[in-house]
Design an enzyme around this catalytic site. Sequence first.
Site, PDB file in Angstrom:
ATOM      1  N   HIS A 103       0.842  -1.192   0.000  1.00  0.00           N
ATOM      2  CA  HIS A 103       0.000   0.000   0.000  1.00  0.00           C
ATOM      3  C   HIS A 103       0.880   1.245   0.000  1.00  0.00           C
ATOM      4  O   HIS A 103       2.103   1.155   0.140  1.00  0.00           O
ATOM      5  CB  HIS A 103      -0.858   0.070   1.274  1.00  0.00           C
ATOM      6  N   GLU A 185       2.580  -0.821   4.345  1.00  0.00           N
ATOM      7  CA  GLU A 185       2.364   0.547   3.868  1.00  0.00           C
ATOM      8  C   GLU A 185       3.707   1.213   3.572  1.00  0.00           C
ATOM      9  O   GLU A 185       4.638   1.114   4.374  1.00  0.00           O
ATOM     10  CB  GLU A 185       1.618   1.382   4.907  1.00  0.00           C
ATOM     11  N   HIS A 221      -2.520  -3.023  -3.366  1.00  0.00           N
ATOM     12  CA  HIS A 221      -3.879  -2.826  -2.876  1.00  0.00           C
ATOM     13  C   HIS A 221      -4.847  -2.644  -4.045  1.00  0.00           C
ATOM     14  O   HIS A 221      -5.977  -3.155  -4.034  1.00  0.00           O
ATOM     15  CB  HIS A 221      -3.911  -1.608  -1.942  1.00  0.00           C
ATOM     16  N   ASP A 231      -3.412   2.540  -4.819  1.00  0.00           N
ATOM     17  CA  ASP A 231      -2.060   2.337  -4.284  1.00  0.00           C
ATOM     18  C   ASP A 231      -1.563   0.902  -4.527  1.00  0.00           C
ATOM     19  O   ASP A 231      -2.368  -0.020  -4.638  1.00  0.00           O
ATOM     20  CB  ASP A 231      -2.015   2.673  -2.785  1.00  0.00           C
TER      21      ASP A 231
END
Length: 259
Positions: A103, A185, A221, A231
């Site tokens: 992400h 992330e 994602h 993303d």
Amino acid sequence: MKWLLFAIIMAGLIIWWRSAHVEQNNRSTAKPKPKTPITPKLMSQCPFCGVRFPSDEGVGGYCSVAHKKAIDSRGWWGEAEWVKSPNYDERPANMPVELVLVHHISLPPGQFSGNYIADFFQNKLDPKAHPYFESIADRQVSSHFLIRRNGQVQQFVSANHRAWHAGVSDFFGRERCNDFSIGIELEGTDDLPFQPAQYTSLRELVFALKKTYPIAAYAGHSDVAPGRKTDPGIHFDWQLFSKLAEIPEKEMPYGTQKR
């Protein structure tokens, strides 16, 4: 002459006895020298294996470099800063961890400073700190890992547990990707390239995950939530990621093109 010799010998014996007696008395009354106190070494316990070791001999709180670079039995990575989030739950029983989802995130959008992302994942985001925060402060979301722009890694949820990162998602017919995935992330946006330090940290993290879990695929994602998410975006270099992390083509089911 005999008496004179005898007297001299006796006098010598008396003088010797008195000298030895005085020396013995001096030894018995002398104060003992104080012993140098022994300072005990400060000990630590390795979070990976539990062994105790002198703190000055460890590596960042671990007994060895190998243990610091590994995921421990509780699902925590020694190379990451642990910032624990309450937003997680148990994975379904007997559910293997097979997917890594990449992400990106930035808070406020497009800005890369402060602790807003950590606050967000810990339900501590101040809605008054920025106008955008008013719309997201009440959400309860999390990711397993965050890689900052400088390569620093933070871990919010044990990889053994289910973090709330993918939302409504579908991986080739398998819904609820949170059940069987690990969320990573990257601090970034759709509009900017990611930093070399982020790819380096991502590589090290993936190596650790592969040694612990039966990871079989890597995706973005946007791959599992098309139309809803974008993303990690067109600036994420899947080819570079695949090369650095030594990921075979078959484990990149959506390909290595930028998307």
